[in-house]
Design an enzyme around this catalytic site. Structure first.
Site, PDB file in Angstrom:
ATOM      1  N   GLY A 139     -15.611   5.877   1.776  1.00 25.41           N
ATOM      2  CA  GLY A 139     -16.362   7.133   1.740  1.00 25.41           C
ATOM      3  C   GLY A 139     -17.137   7.384   3.031  1.00 25.41           C
ATOM      4  O   GLY A 139     -17.421   8.540   3.369  1.00 25.41           O
ATOM      5  N   GLU A 143     -14.661   9.003   5.126  1.00 13.86           N
ATOM      6  CA  GLU A 143     -14.414  10.347   4.576  1.00 13.86           C
ATOM      7  C   GLU A 143     -15.560  11.295   4.951  1.00 13.86           C
ATOM      8  O   GLU A 143     -15.337  12.455   5.293  1.00 13.86           O
ATOM      9  CB  GLU A 143     -14.229  10.271   3.053  1.00 13.86           C
ATOM     10  CG  GLU A 143     -12.922   9.565   2.693  1.00 13.86           C
ATOM     11  CD  GLU A 143     -12.754   9.338   1.206  1.00 13.86           C
ATOM     12  OE1 GLU A 143     -13.638   8.704   0.591  1.00 13.86           O
ATOM     13  OE2 GLU A 143     -11.744   9.801   0.638  1.00 13.86           O
ATOM     14  N   GLU A 201     -10.003   1.392   0.039  1.00 12.93           N
ATOM     15  CA  GLU A 201     -10.073   1.604  -1.417  1.00 12.93           C
ATOM     16  C   GLU A 201      -8.980   0.859  -2.170  1.00 12.93           C
ATOM     17  O   GLU A 201      -9.167   0.377  -3.269  1.00 12.93           O
ATOM     18  CB  GLU A 201      -9.988   3.105  -1.736  1.00 12.93           C
ATOM     19  CG  GLU A 201     -11.260   3.897  -1.447  1.00 12.93           C
ATOM     20  CD  GLU A 201     -11.401   4.349  -0.004  1.00 12.93           C
ATOM     21  OE1 GLU A 201     -10.666   3.839   0.870  1.00 12.93           O
ATOM     22  OE2 GLU A 201     -12.261   5.207   0.250  1.00 12.93           O
ATOM     23  N   ALA A 213     -18.577   4.424  -0.311  1.00  9.46           N
ATOM     24  CA  ALA A 213     -19.387   4.767  -1.474  1.00  9.46           C
ATOM     25  C   ALA A 213     -19.908   3.466  -2.072  1.00  9.46           C
ATOM     26  O   ALA A 213     -19.365   2.390  -1.807  1.00  9.46           O
ATOM     27  CB  ALA A 213     -18.546   5.519  -2.487  1.00  9.46           C
TER      28      ALA A 213
END
Ligand code: DAK
Length: 257
Positions: free
Chosen positions: A108, A111, A131, A65
């Site tokens: 992300g 993910e 993360e 992200a």
């Protein structure tokens, strides 16, 4: 919708989405996720499309992200603005989605790849959930999906250390379905997607739904669900056509009925 962060193409019966923010290694910002959702929605409602491939660049599928977008957010602002809400749409896609991964597939990005139905990776792919190094933990299903893909021990190793895993290790532990040479990645993913898209669409969708049940329920309940959907397939024209074609030694002509 005008796409600025992805490139959308249709190749036969396959929808192809290329993540395209090269300046940020395809970091997934809100705008990109909204565009991706829009593209997936248009493929879902297009009866000509049977499967989707999501890919990135040679250097990065997606480096996570967008940290620059997240860094200064407050809790209340994120909560009220439904920040990151759009991410769940991808996992709800009913038609199959293949992730074709080259280079960095982080946070992300991983993910997102795990929300797809399977991952085909180039030998250059590198996976991590880093993360923890940013003072957060995975938030788009990573803590739940990674252990289901690769087991608790290795998922803990990756999530708690944030280390990178190379493509060989990722294939060995079951995260990656197929490993291919970098120049073969897109061809391999498109060929797999075309193969899937040539089958009966409702049957493919039911098979996907049933395999996904395995992640969410007990073996006995999953097997009961499988049995119910399996028997329902005998009400389709495509089951009749598929079996008749086998007996008549010809290729089936599925009509999605
Ligand atoms: N966000 C924003 N920009 C990024 C980025 C990212 N994740 N990754 C790379 N970039 C940008 C860099 O800042 C740099 O921009 P400029 O400095 O040129 O302006 C450019 O891309 C090139 O990156 P580097 O210069 O760093 O390139 P290197 O080859 O040296 O290094 C790298 C590549 C991938 C190792 C490094 O860029 C890196 O470590 N990137 C960050 C990886 C990371 O920590 N990813 C996890 C982010 S947190 C949720 C949904 C999603 C999430 C959480 C919740 N909900 C639904 C609730 C997800 C969270 C995350 O993914």
């Amino acid at each position: 919708m005008v796409y600025q962060n992805i490139i959308v193409e249709i190749r036969g019966k396959v929808g192809l989405v290329t993540l395209n923010r090269p300046q940020a290694l395809n970091a997934l910002n809100e705008a990109l996720i909204a565009e991706l959702n829009d593209a997936l929605g248009s493929f879902e409602s297009n009866p000509e499309i049977g499967c989707t491939v999501i890919t990135g660049s040679e250097k990065a599928f997606a480096a996570g992200a967008d940290v620059k977008e997240m860094a200064e957010k407050t809790y209340v602002e994120s909560y009220l603005g439904r920040f990151l809400d759009g991410w769940t749409r991808i996992a709800e896609t009913r038609k199959p989605v293949i992730a074709a991964v080259s280079g960095f597939c982080l946070g992300g990005g991983l993910e997102l790849a795990m929300m797809c139905d399977f991952i085909i990776a180039s030998e250059t792919a590198r996976f991590a959930l880093p993360e923890i190094t940013l003072g957060i933990m995975p938030g788009a299903g990573g803590t739940q999906r990674l252990p289901r893909y690769i087991g608790k021990a290795k998922a803990m190793d990756l999530i708690l250390t944030g280390r990178m895993m190379d493509a060989v290790e990722a294939e060995r532990c079951g995260l990656v379905a197929r490993l291919v040479a970098p120049d073969r990645l897109l061809d391999e993913a498109l060929a797999a997607a075309s193969k899937i898209a040539a089958y009966s669409q409702p049957i493919v969708m039911m098979a996907k739904e049933t395999v996904n049940r395995a992640q969410e329920t007990s073996l006995a309940e999953g097997a009961r669900f499988e049995r119910r959907l399996f028997l329902s397939m005998f009400s389709t024209e495509d089951q009749k056509e598929g079996m008749k074609a086998f007996i008549e030694k010809r290729k089936p002509a599925f009509r999605n009925r």
